[in-house]
Design a protein around this motif. Structure first.
Motif, mmCIF file in Angstrom:
data_model
loop_
_atom_site.group_PDB
_atom_site.id
_atom_site.type_symbol
_atom_site.label_atom_id
_atom_site.label_comp_id
_atom_site.label_asym_id
_atom_site.label_seq_id
_atom_site.Cartn_x
_atom_site.Cartn_y
_atom_site.Cartn_z
ATOM 1 N N LEU A 105 -4.819 4.628 0.801
ATOM 2 C CA LEU A 105 -4.456 4.752 2.199
ATOM 3 C C LEU A 105 -3.101 4.085 2.400
ATOM 4 O O LEU A 105 -2.896 2.943 1.981
ATOM 5 C CB LEU A 105 -5.509 4.076 3.079
ATOM 6 C CG LEU A 105 -5.215 4.029 4.569
ATOM 7 C CD1 LEU A 105 -5.196 5.433 5.155
ATOM 8 C CD2 LEU A 105 -6.235 3.158 5.275
ATOM 9 N N VAL A 106 -2.167 4.787 3.022
ATOM 10 C CA VAL A 106 -0.848 4.224 3.280
ATOM 11 C C VAL A 106 -0.972 3.275 4.468
ATOM 12 O O VAL A 106 -1.380 3.680 5.558
ATOM 13 C CB VAL A 106 0.186 5.334 3.567
ATOM 14 C CG1 VAL A 106 1.542 4.736 3.896
ATOM 15 C CG2 VAL A 106 0.293 6.276 2.377
ATOM 16 N N THR A 107 -0.627 2.005 4.263
ATOM 17 C CA THR A 107 -0.727 0.998 5.316
ATOM 18 C C THR A 107 0.633 0.624 5.881
ATOM 19 O O THR A 107 0.714 -0.026 6.915
ATOM 20 C CB THR A 107 -1.427 -0.273 4.786
ATOM 21 O OG1 THR A 107 -0.700 -0.767 3.664
ATOM 22 C CG2 THR A 107 -2.856 0.026 4.384
ATOM 23 N N GLU A 108 1.696 1.016 5.199
ATOM 24 C CA GLU A 108 3.063 0.798 5.670
ATOM 25 C C GLU A 108 3.870 2.018 5.240
ATOM 26 O O GLU A 108 3.819 2.418 4.073
ATOM 27 C CB GLU A 108 3.626 -0.479 5.044
ATOM 28 C CG GLU A 108 4.956 -0.929 5.593
ATOM 29 C CD GLU A 108 5.410 -2.231 4.939
ATOM 30 O OE1 GLU A 108 6.506 -2.237 4.369
ATOM 31 O OE2 GLU A 108 4.654 -3.220 4.979
ATOM 32 N N GLU A 125 3.591 0.397 1.633
ATOM 33 C CA GLU A 125 2.442 -0.329 1.115
ATOM 34 C C GLU A 125 1.225 0.592 1.174
ATOM 35 O O GLU A 125 1.068 1.375 2.113
ATOM 36 C CB GLU A 125 2.207 -1.580 1.962
ATOM 37 C CG GLU A 125 1.145 -2.510 1.422
ATOM 38 C CD GLU A 125 1.029 -3.753 2.296
ATOM 39 O OE1 GLU A 125 1.377 -4.831 1.815
ATOM 40 O OE2 GLU A 125 0.582 -3.614 3.451
ATOM 41 N N VAL A 126 0.391 0.514 0.149
ATOM 42 C CA VAL A 126 -0.843 1.291 0.115
ATOM 43 C C VAL A 126 -2.005 0.377 -0.247
ATOM 44 O O VAL A 126 -1.818 -0.678 -0.851
ATOM 45 C CB VAL A 126 -0.762 2.463 -0.905
ATOM 46 C CG1 VAL A 126 0.297 3.466 -0.505
ATOM 47 C CG2 VAL A 126 -0.523 1.965 -2.307
ATOM 48 N N LYS A 127 -3.187 0.822 0.151
ATOM 49 C CA LYS A 127 -4.405 0.081 -0.196
ATOM 50 C C LYS A 127 -5.201 0.934 -1.171
ATOM 51 O O LYS A 127 -5.600 2.054 -0.855
ATOM 52 C CB LYS A 127 -5.225 -0.212 1.051
ATOM 53 C CG LYS A 127 -6.381 -1.136 0.802
ATOM 54 C CD LYS A 127 -7.028 -1.545 2.108
ATOM 55 C CE LYS A 127 -8.037 -2.644 1.866
ATOM 56 N NZ LYS A 127 -8.585 -3.134 3.140
ATOM 57 N N VAL A 128 -5.366 0.400 -2.384
ATOM 58 C CA VAL A 128 -6.086 1.097 -3.445
ATOM 59 C C VAL A 128 -7.239 0.218 -3.900
ATOM 60 O O VAL A 128 -7.017 -0.929 -4.308
ATOM 61 C CB VAL A 128 -5.174 1.377 -4.663
ATOM 62 C CG1 VAL A 128 -5.892 2.251 -5.670
ATOM 63 C CG2 VAL A 128 -3.871 2.003 -4.256
ATOM 64 N N MET A 129 -8.435 0.740 -3.818
ATOM 65 C CA MET A 129 -9.625 0.017 -4.279
ATOM 66 C C MET A 129 -9.666 -1.405 -3.710
ATOM 67 O O MET A 129 -9.981 -2.363 -4.400
ATOM 68 C CB MET A 129 -9.689 -0.007 -5.808
ATOM 69 C CG MET A 129 -9.813 1.373 -6.435
ATOM 70 S SD MET A 129 -9.782 1.372 -8.239
ATOM 71 C CE MET A 129 -11.254 0.436 -8.604
ATOM 72 N N GLY A 130 -9.291 -1.543 -2.437
ATOM 73 C CA GLY A 130 -9.368 -2.823 -1.755
ATOM 74 C C GLY A 130 -8.195 -3.757 -1.997
ATOM 75 O O GLY A 130 -8.172 -4.867 -1.490
ATOM 76 N N THR A 131 -7.190 -3.321 -2.739
ATOM 77 C CA THR A 131 -6.027 -4.155 -3.050
ATOM 78 C C THR A 131 -4.769 -3.508 -2.485
ATOM 79 O O THR A 131 -4.580 -2.308 -2.594
ATOM 80 C CB THR A 131 -5.873 -4.322 -4.577
ATOM 81 O OG1 THR A 131 -7.093 -4.830 -5.112
ATOM 82 C CG2 THR A 131 -4.741 -5.265 -4.917
ATOM 83 N N LEU A 132 -3.894 -4.332 -1.904
ATOM 84 C CA LEU A 132 -2.638 -3.831 -1.370
ATOM 85 C C LEU A 132 -1.575 -3.821 -2.458
ATOM 86 O O LEU A 132 -1.430 -4.786 -3.211
ATOM 87 C CB LEU A 132 -2.179 -4.700 -0.202
ATOM 88 C CG LEU A 132 -3.059 -4.646 1.042
ATOM 89 C CD1 LEU A 132 -2.584 -5.657 2.075
ATOM 90 C CD2 LEU A 132 -3.083 -3.251 1.634
ATOM 91 N N TRP A 133 -0.829 -2.712 -2.522
ATOM 92 C CA TRP A 133 0.249 -2.536 -3.494
ATOM 93 C C TRP A 133 1.501 -2.072 -2.773
ATOM 94 O O TRP A 133 1.424 -1.266 -1.844
ATOM 95 C CB TRP A 133 -0.115 -1.458 -4.517
ATOM 96 C CG TRP A 133 -1.128 -1.832 -5.537
ATOM 97 C CD1 TRP A 133 -2.476 -1.898 -5.379
ATOM 98 C CD2 TRP A 133 -0.876 -2.160 -6.891
ATOM 99 N NE1 TRP A 133 -3.076 -2.241 -6.542
ATOM 100 C CE2 TRP A 133 -2.113 -2.415 -7.508
ATOM 101 C CE3 TRP A 133 0.273 -2.248 -7.665
ATOM 102 C CZ2 TRP A 133 -2.230 -2.759 -8.840
ATOM 103 C CZ3 TRP A 133 0.156 -2.596 -8.994
ATOM 104 C CH2 TRP A 133 -1.083 -2.851 -9.579
ATOM 105 N N MET A 134 2.659 -2.520 -3.217
ATOM 106 C CA MET A 134 3.919 -1.946 -2.776
ATOM 107 C C MET A 134 3.983 -0.556 -3.409
ATOM 108 O O MET A 134 3.526 -0.368 -4.537
ATOM 109 C CB MET A 134 5.106 -2.792 -3.231
ATOM 110 C CG MET A 134 5.154 -4.178 -2.613
ATOM 111 S SD MET A 134 5.285 -4.145 -0.828
ATOM 112 C CE MET A 134 6.902 -3.458 -0.606
#
Length: 141
Positions: free
Chosen positions: A90-93, A102-111
């Motif tokens: 999910l794109v969060t930024e 920023e995206v949320k993958v498997m509960g973790t935020l990644w740039m």
């Protein structure tokens, strides 16, 4: 040195190297040496023997090496970060061509950056294509 001894030495060296490395490096040349030894036993000349050795060795490498690497690799269990490749996120930024988002993958935020420098808005879903350093490359789905 006789040609029979030459092919036997090639065969033995191939087997020894294969036994030491156990990574399917030289066994193909052993197969080529066996064919060359058989050709020598039937009385074929040295040019034909070398040609058969080359053809069989290259054929074995091209045909069987990819198959053997696939099946001998075993079950590789992905651990750590590489397990997120192919997962949806999910794109969060917002991700733009100029700025990482920023995206949320498997509960973790990644740039994240997009695969084709496309803009992906907040709330959109994407798929993780690869990982470069500390950020992921995603494509919109």
């Amino acid at each position: 040195m006789s040609i029979t001894l030459f092919w036997t030495i090639i065969l033995v060296i191939s087997i020894i190297v294969e036994a030491i490395t156990v990574d399917l490096v030289s066994i193909w040349f052993g197969a080529g040496a066996i064919v060359a030894l058989i050709a020598e036993a039937f009385g074929f000349n040295q040019i034909i023997q070398v040609t058969l050795f080359t053809i069989v060795s290259i054929a074995c490498i091209l045909i069987t090496r990819p198959l053997s690497k696939k099946y001998l690799r075993g079950n590789t269990i992905k651990t750590n970060y590489d397990r997120i490749i192919g997962k949806h996120c999910l794109v969060t930024e917002t991700i733009t061509a100029d700025n990482k988002g920023e995206v949320k993958v498997m509960g973790t935020l990644w740039m994240a950056t997009s695969l084709n420098n496309e803009t992906i808005e907040v709330g959109q879903y994407a798929e993780v294509v690869s990982i470069e350093g500390a950020h992921v490359i995603v494509k919109e789905i």
